[in-house]
Design an enzyme around this catalytic site. Structure first.
Site, PDB file in Angstrom:
ATOM      1  N   SER A   1       0.844  -1.190   0.000  1.00 23.62           N
ATOM      2  CA  SER A   1       0.000   0.000   0.000  1.00 23.62           C
ATOM      3  C   SER A   1       0.877   1.237   0.000  1.00 23.62           C
ATOM      4  O   SER A   1       2.010   1.211   0.488  1.00 23.62           O
ATOM      5  CB  SER A   1      -0.913   0.018   1.229  1.00 23.62           C
ATOM      6  OG  SER A   1      -0.254   0.544   2.362  1.00 23.62           O
ATOM      7  N   ASP A   2       0.355   2.322  -0.558  1.00 32.00           N
ATOM      8  CA  ASP A   2       1.005   3.600  -0.314  1.00 32.00           C
ATOM      9  C   ASP A   2       0.721   3.980   1.132  1.00 32.00           C
ATOM     10  O   ASP A   2      -0.222   3.471   1.755  1.00 32.00           O
ATOM     11  CB  ASP A   2       0.504   4.671  -1.278  1.00 32.00           C
ATOM     12  CG  ASP A   2       1.558   5.740  -1.555  1.00 32.00           C
ATOM     13  OD1 ASP A   2       2.455   5.910  -0.714  1.00 32.00           O
ATOM     14  OD2 ASP A   2       1.488   6.394  -2.605  1.00 32.00           O
ATOM     15  N   TYR A   3       1.547   4.853   1.669  1.00 26.82           N
ATOM     16  CA  TYR A   3       1.436   5.183   3.092  1.00 26.82           C
ATOM     17  C   TYR A   3       0.036   5.714   3.433  1.00 26.82           C
ATOM     18  O   TYR A   3      -0.419   6.706   2.854  1.00 26.82           O
ATOM     19  CB  TYR A   3       2.487   6.223   3.470  1.00 26.82           C
ATOM     20  CG  TYR A   3       3.881   5.671   3.711  1.00 26.82           C
ATOM     21  CD1 TYR A   3       4.312   4.469   3.168  1.00 26.82           C
ATOM     22  CD2 TYR A   3       4.778   6.383   4.500  1.00 26.82           C
ATOM     23  CE1 TYR A   3       5.581   3.993   3.412  1.00 26.82           C
ATOM     24  CE2 TYR A   3       6.064   5.910   4.746  1.00 26.82           C
ATOM     25  CZ  TYR A   3       6.453   4.710   4.194  1.00 26.82           C
ATOM     26  OH  TYR A   3       7.720   4.240   4.438  1.00 26.82           O
TER      27      TYR A   3
END
Length: 775
Positions: free
Chosen positions: A304-306
């Site tokens: 996932s992106d942050y």
């Protein structure tokens, strides 16, 4: 006879077994809680769970935080642990980082039930974003090199510097196609063209991953980001929806990802913050399962992106998609879509065990997502050789050999946009005094996702080092862009108008004493950057020079002295006045730690600039979009204004001249599954050696759906001595001609194709041939 203590305790600990068998054995031994833990990461929580106030491993904290022995999947950015303030936040030296990763790894191996090692990930956009690491040019600058071999070398160096400190995965490369210059993350991309992005992206992946055997602890897992279409957000605002058709999505935005997976073997992908057709990427089964895994056969893992899984619900400090009521629902959506691990800290995936017990998810769904992450832990040797040598980290990171490579890259990025009356290169023997002026003249500019390199050479540093005492070098700031200007500093404070006026007047007096003015202007790390929260913006509605820089430029021109404009920026800037009035302009982008040395070598003719624009420079924000590969009906005209960009994609001058002649096709007629070559003779007709980029564009003349007026399908960078001629051949294959037709089939349609060959995307710089394709 093997003694009992030499026997592996469990099957997955037996290095003689294949990684696949070891994964199967390990998975069957894991509890549900241990599986969930492998899908989580610790980053900012290092300070409360793993390290003390100085960033050193804290065994007591670790035992308290992980007392159940379930372990964790990843630890984020170990190099930023600690309390020492830097431009990059906080961090540790190369040796100290290696010591820390060893200590954390030892803890999880010895204090979790099954001894599963962690993956450490780091940011490596243009070198490891850490203290002491070598910083090379931003990707948008590297795009201007049109040199995949160089890009591969750079990312292999970044991999080595990062791996020796203990990390295993780079959250790089960015293979977004940047189609809106208002977007603050343009600097992170290789430009506006999918073919160029694909070629350089593949080179970066190969540099990071090597042969994927991961012997010798010098390579990393590459992570393609941001999947997908992050580079054309609505209104140019980071994370905004991307409203494109499936055909455009596939041909422009997905193609670099597909190529980097199929041709370069990228192991990991990061999902993007944005939505496509109403579905956020982190919740898109179509994108992450149907296309990525089933259609493309991707066997790696998706990170996932942050905080992006949280944003499927609502993240108050930035935005939300509201496709989930809460973090628990968001976790379920992400797992079903196929997000293997949540970054950066345990958050939504804390609900995984509960979701399985409530039968919202199946344990087998977790198994499917954990397996590829465990597989690469085995393949990277983390179960068998989990530690690194701190002495090697201290020796290798930021070494002189790496500095020289960064310097070579910086030279190749610089693009000559204008050189009226051959003002450049400057001859020091004919100069008594040079005025180095501007807010970017005495400043080290690295751009976003940067660490703290061994040094940062400013333009003023580089010129003084090059000239010594032979020429008098004067300096004035001229004006400010913003006050301070750190990338991490949330608030952006515009400069004071009265103070700028005073500084401009001072700069004029300095300039009057000079023979030539070197004016360093553009942007800084605040005027273009990732907008990650409502209080940390970076996207703009104007592409003009920020603050009073144009006033400074006009004042310099008014002195009557020759002015060389150096542009430092992370995105295209509309420099209409400079283009009309400054005799020489060099686009430098952000060149990394060696910027000043590279600029000086170009200014004084030690290096002949050969960079090309990886993205079109618009005349104004009102022209957007202005990318070159537009549809035939897209640029009919404006009332009393131009449709052409100020400077086009692929454009770049040299201190010498090149002639193209005898362009020809090896075969003028081919079948749909056939191939041919276009050949052209290139001659250096000037008096200096230099490089030229031969560029191949193709247009399908009549097709079942509208096609771009031209598309880059091949390029080659060549070096020619003065007077030398080389014949360049570029392949034309079915892949060069295919597209998604009216029935959404990827085909080559028979008919005529324009084959365009030259040294920029501008029609005037291209020669035209016709290729006939038959059934």
């Amino acid at each position: 006879m093997i003694k009992e203590h030499q026997m592996p305790k469990m099957g997955f600990q037996n290095a003689a077994l294949s990684p696949d068998k070891r994964v199967r054995d390990l998975l069957r031994r894991m509890t549900l809680a241990e599986k969930a833990a492998q899908m989580m990461c610790v980053w900012q929580e290092k300070s409360t769970k793993l390290v003390d106030a100085d960033g050193n491993f804290d065994l007591a904290k670790a035992k308290a935080a992980f007392k159940k022995g379930h372990g964790i999947g990843q630890v984020g950015r170990p190099s930023d642990a600690g309390s020492k303030p830097t431009d990059a936040g906080i961090g540790k030296s190369p040796r100290a980082t290696a010591e820390l990763t060893n200590a954390i790894q030892k803890f999880f191996i010895e204090h979790s039930r099954l001894g599963i090692p962690v993956i450490f990930h780091e940011e490596c956009l243009h070198g490891h974003a850490a203290i002491g690491a070598t910083s090379f040019p931003q990707p948008i600058a590297l795009g201007g090199t049109f040199n995949p071999a160089l890009v591969g070398e750079l990312y292999a160096m970044a991999a080595m510097e990062t791996r020796v400190r203990g990390a295993h995965q780079a959250l790089t490369p960015v293979v977004d196609v940047a189609r809106d210059p208002r977007w603050g993350r343009v600097e992170e991309t290789f430009g506006e063209d999918p073919h160029l992005v694909s070629q350089l992206g593949q080179a970066a992946v190969r540099g990071f991953q090597g042969d994927q055997k991961f012997r010798g602890q010098k390579n990393l897992i590459a992570t393609l980001k941001h999947f997908a279409a992050h580079g054309q957000p609505e209104s140019g605002q980071n994370c905004a929806p991307v409203n494109v058709s499936e055909r455009l999505l596939r041909e422009t935005f997905l193609q670099p990802f597909k190529d980097c997976i199929h041709k370069a073997g990228a192991i990991s992908v990061m999902a993007s913050y944005n939505e496509i057709d109403g579905v956020p990427s982190h919740a898109s089964e179509w994108l992450l399962r149907d296309v990525l895994r089933q259609e493309w056969g991707f066997k790696g893992f998706v990170v996932s992106d942050y905080y992006a899984i949280w944003e499927l619900s609502h993240r108050p400090d930035t935005h939300g998609h509201f496709v989930a009521a809460d973090k628990k629902e968001a976790a379920a959506l992400a797992v079903k879509a196929g997000v293997n691990i949540e970054l950066p800290d345990p958050d939504c995936y804390l609900h995984l065990v509960e979701l399985v017990r409530q039968k919202v998810l199946k344990e087998s769904q977790l198994d499917e997502l954990i397996a590829p992450m465990l597989l690469w832990k085995f393949k990277m040797g983390l179960f068998d050789q989990p530690y690194v040598d701190p002495a090697q980290a201290e020796k290798m990171v930021g070494c002189e050999v790496h500095s020289q490579l960064a310097r070579r890259a910086a030279r190749e990025c610089i693009t000559l946009l204008k050189n009226e009356n051959d003002l450049l290169p400057l001859n020091p023997a004919k100069l008594k005094t040079i005025a180095v002026i501007g807010p970017n003249a005495n400043r080290g500019l690295l751009g976003g996702y940067s660490g703290v390199p061994p040094h940062k050479i400013s333009v003023l540093d580089g010129i003084r080092a090059r000239l010594g005492d032979s020429v008098n070098v004067l300096h004035a700031e001229g004006c400010k862009i913003t006050v301070g200007g750190s990338w991490n500093q949330d608030a952006v404070t515009p400069s004071d108008p009265a103070e700028d006026a005073r500084q401009i007047a001072e700069a004029v007096e300095v300039a009057k004493k000079s023979d030539v003015i070197i004016l360093a202007i553009g942007g800084n790390e605040q005027t273009e950057r990732e907008a990650w929260a409502r209080n940390h913006m970076g996207d703009r509605i104007s592409l003009d020079l920020f603050g009073r820089q144009e006033d400074l430029l006009k004042a310099m021109i008014a002195t009557g002295k020759p002015v060389v404009v150096l542009l430092f920026n992370g995105r295209p800037i509309s420099i209409n006045y400079a283009a009309q009035n400054a005799p020489a302009i060099l686009e430098c982008w952000y060149l990394g730690q060696e910027a000043g040395h590279a600029v000086a070598e170009v200014l004084f003719g030690e290096y002949n600039p050969g960079g090309k624009l990886p993205i079109s420079i618009p005349r104004s924000v009102g022209q957007l979009p202005v990318f070159y590969n537009h549809k035939p009906s897209a640029r009919r005209g404006y009332l009393l204004d131009e449709t052409t960009p100020l400077f086009p994609f692929g454009f770049g001058l040299s201190y010498t001249k090149f002639g193209f002649r005898n362009a020809r096709l090896a075969k003028k007629k081919i079948k749909r599954n056939g191939a041919t070559k276009v050949l052209v003779e290139v001659t250096n007709t000037g008096k200096r050696a230099g490089t030229e980029v031969v560029q191949l564009y193709i247009r399908d003349c009549v097709s079942s759906v509208t096609r771009p007026v031209k598309e880059l399908k091949g390029f080659r960078k060549i070096f020619l001595q003065a007077g030398e001629t080389k014949t360049v051949a570029l392949e034309i294959t079915p892949e060069s001609l295919a597209f998604w037709d009216v029935k959404m089939k990827y085909v080559v349609e028979p008919g005529e194709f324009e084959i365009l060959i030259g040294n920029s995307s501008r029609d005037a710089d291209l020669q035209k041939l016709v290729l006939t394709v038959t059934q």
